[in-house]
Design a protein around this motif. Structure first.
Motif, PDB file in Angstrom:
ATOM      1  N   ILE A  55       0.841  -1.203   0.000  1.00  0.00           N
ATOM      2  CA  ILE A  55       0.000   0.000   0.000  1.00  0.00           C
ATOM      3  C   ILE A  55       0.876   1.253   0.000  1.00  0.00           C
ATOM      4  O   ILE A  55       0.577   2.226  -0.696  1.00  0.00           O
ATOM      5  N   GLU A  56       1.977   1.235   0.744  1.00  0.00           N
ATOM      6  CA  GLU A  56       2.910   2.374   0.721  1.00  0.00           C
ATOM      7  C   GLU A  56       3.482   2.566  -0.688  1.00  0.00           C
ATOM      8  O   GLU A  56       3.619   3.707  -1.153  1.00  0.00           O
ATOM      9  N   ALA A  57       3.816   1.484  -1.362  1.00  0.00           N
ATOM     10  CA  ALA A  57       4.348   1.582  -2.731  1.00  0.00           C
ATOM     11  C   ALA A  57       3.297   2.166  -3.663  1.00  0.00           C
ATOM     12  O   ALA A  57       3.602   3.027  -4.505  1.00  0.00           O
ATOM     13  N   ARG A  58       2.065   1.715  -3.507  1.00  0.00           N
ATOM     14  CA  ARG A  58       0.977   2.246  -4.345  1.00  0.00           C
ATOM     15  C   ARG A  58       0.762   3.724  -4.036  1.00  0.00           C
ATOM     16  O   ARG A  58       0.545   4.527  -4.932  1.00  0.00           O
ATOM     17  N   TYR A  59       0.850   4.095  -2.755  1.00  0.00           N
ATOM     18  CA  TYR A  59       0.736   5.499  -2.356  1.00  0.00           C
ATOM     19  C   TYR A  59       1.794   6.342  -3.080  1.00  0.00           C
ATOM     20  O   TYR A  59       1.490   7.395  -3.632  1.00  0.00           O
ATOM     21  N   ARG A  60       3.039   5.862  -3.092  1.00  0.00           N
ATOM     22  CA  ARG A  60       4.117   6.597  -3.773  1.00  0.00           C
ATOM     23  C   ARG A  60       3.835   6.721  -5.277  1.00  0.00           C
ATOM     24  O   ARG A  60       4.095   7.768  -5.867  1.00  0.00           O
ATOM     25  N   ASP A  61       3.293   5.672  -5.876  1.00  0.00           N
ATOM     26  CA  ASP A  61       2.924   5.735  -7.295  1.00  0.00           C
ATOM     27  C   ASP A  61       1.880   6.825  -7.526  1.00  0.00           C
ATOM     28  O   ASP A  61       1.996   7.618  -8.460  1.00  0.00           O
ATOM     29  N   TYR A  62       0.856   6.851  -6.693  1.00  0.00           N
ATOM     30  CA  TYR A  62      -0.184   7.876  -6.821  1.00  0.00           C
ATOM     31  C   TYR A  62       0.416   9.271  -6.620  1.00  0.00           C
ATOM     32  O   TYR A  62       0.074  10.212  -7.339  1.00  0.00           O
ATOM     33  N   ARG A  63       1.307   9.401  -5.662  1.00  0.00           N
ATOM     34  CA  ARG A  63       1.941  10.697  -5.391  1.00  0.00           C
ATOM     35  C   ARG A  63       2.753  11.155  -6.591  1.00  0.00           C
ATOM     36  O   ARG A  63       2.676  12.319  -6.986  1.00  0.00           O
ATOM     37  N   GLU A  64       3.501  10.248  -7.215  1.00  0.00           N
ATOM     38  CA  GLU A  64       4.290  10.593  -8.408  1.00  0.00           C
ATOM     39  C   GLU A  64       3.395  11.011  -9.567  1.00  0.00           C
ATOM     40  O   GLU A  64       3.807  11.814 -10.405  1.00  0.00           O
ATOM     41  N   GLN A  65       2.187  10.485  -9.605  1.00  0.00           N
ATOM     42  CA  GLN A  65       1.236  10.818 -10.674  1.00  0.00           C
ATOM     43  C   GLN A  65       0.363  12.016 -10.312  1.00  0.00           C
ATOM     44  O   GLN A  65      -0.555  12.358 -11.059  1.00  0.00           O
ATOM     45  N   ASP A  66       0.636  12.650  -9.170  1.00  0.00           N
ATOM     46  CA  ASP A  66      -0.193  13.758  -8.668  1.00  0.00           C
ATOM     47  C   ASP A  66      -1.668  13.365  -8.597  1.00  0.00           C
ATOM     48  O   ASP A  66      -2.558  14.137  -8.942  1.00  0.00           O
ATOM     49  N   ASP A  67      -1.920  12.152  -8.134  1.00  0.00           N
ATOM     50  CA  ASP A  67      -3.269  11.601  -8.032  1.00  0.00           C
ATOM     51  C   ASP A  67      -3.692  11.658  -6.566  1.00  0.00           C
ATOM     52  O   ASP A  67      -3.475  10.714  -5.804  1.00  0.00           O
ATOM     53  N   PHE A  68      -4.311  12.779  -6.176  1.00  0.00           N
ATOM     54  CA  PHE A  68      -4.691  12.932  -4.775  1.00  0.00           C
ATOM     55  C   PHE A  68      -5.703  11.886  -4.338  1.00  0.00           C
ATOM     56  O   PHE A  68      -5.609  11.355  -3.229  1.00  0.00           O
TER      57      PHE A  68
END
Length: 146
Positions: A55-68
């Motif tokens: 889930i932390e890895a997925r969070y970082r992916d979303y953050r890199e994509q600017d996907d709040f």
């Protein structure tokens, strides 16, 4: 419009997403539910540790994509991990009432679930303290007030 609405693709329509309180929407906000729910676990420490890392890895992916919306949904899954494991740590079998409906007094019922809750809380606190998350949250709140 009611929130959450399972028929909406919140990645395509982030303006429809409402942050809400707690874990609201974890089972309805698509496509994030389908991406995050399979990762989530509290069965035992090994599964929970793997889930937290995923889930932390997925969070970082979303953050890199600017996907709040994705970032916030990942936060909600971490929060759900904390609250559910905490409940199992305090109540045998996670039940707050006995068979007759009488409330059960909370106690330290499961040490492993308490350790899982601590791990989820640490990951949850890291997300809540993430400056990029806080900025994206404020921007989303401004956008949805219009």
């Amino acid at each position: 419009m009611a929130f959450p609405d399972s028929s909406i693709d919140y990645r395509e329509h982030p303006e429809a997403y409402r942050i809400g309180h707690g874990e609201r929407g974890v089972f309805h906000v698509q496509p994030y539910k389908d991406e995050l729910l399979p990762l989530w676990a509290i069965r035992n420490e090994a599964d929970a540790t793997e889930a937290i890392l995923a889930i932390e890895a997925r969070y970082r992916d979303y953050r890199e994509q600017d996907d709040f919306v994705g970032m916030d949904m990942a936060r909600k899954y971490l929060q759900m991990g904390y609250t559910r494991s905490r409940r199992y740590a305090r109540y045998p079998g996670g039940r707050k009432r006995d068979k007759s409906g009488k409330a059960i007094e909370p106690r330290d019922a499961d040490a492993e679930k308490a350790r899982i809750a601590q791990r989820y809380q640490k990951a949850l606190d890291a997300v809540r303290d993430d400056k990029q998350y806080c900025q994206a949250k404020k921007a989303h709140q401004r956008m949805t007030r219009r």
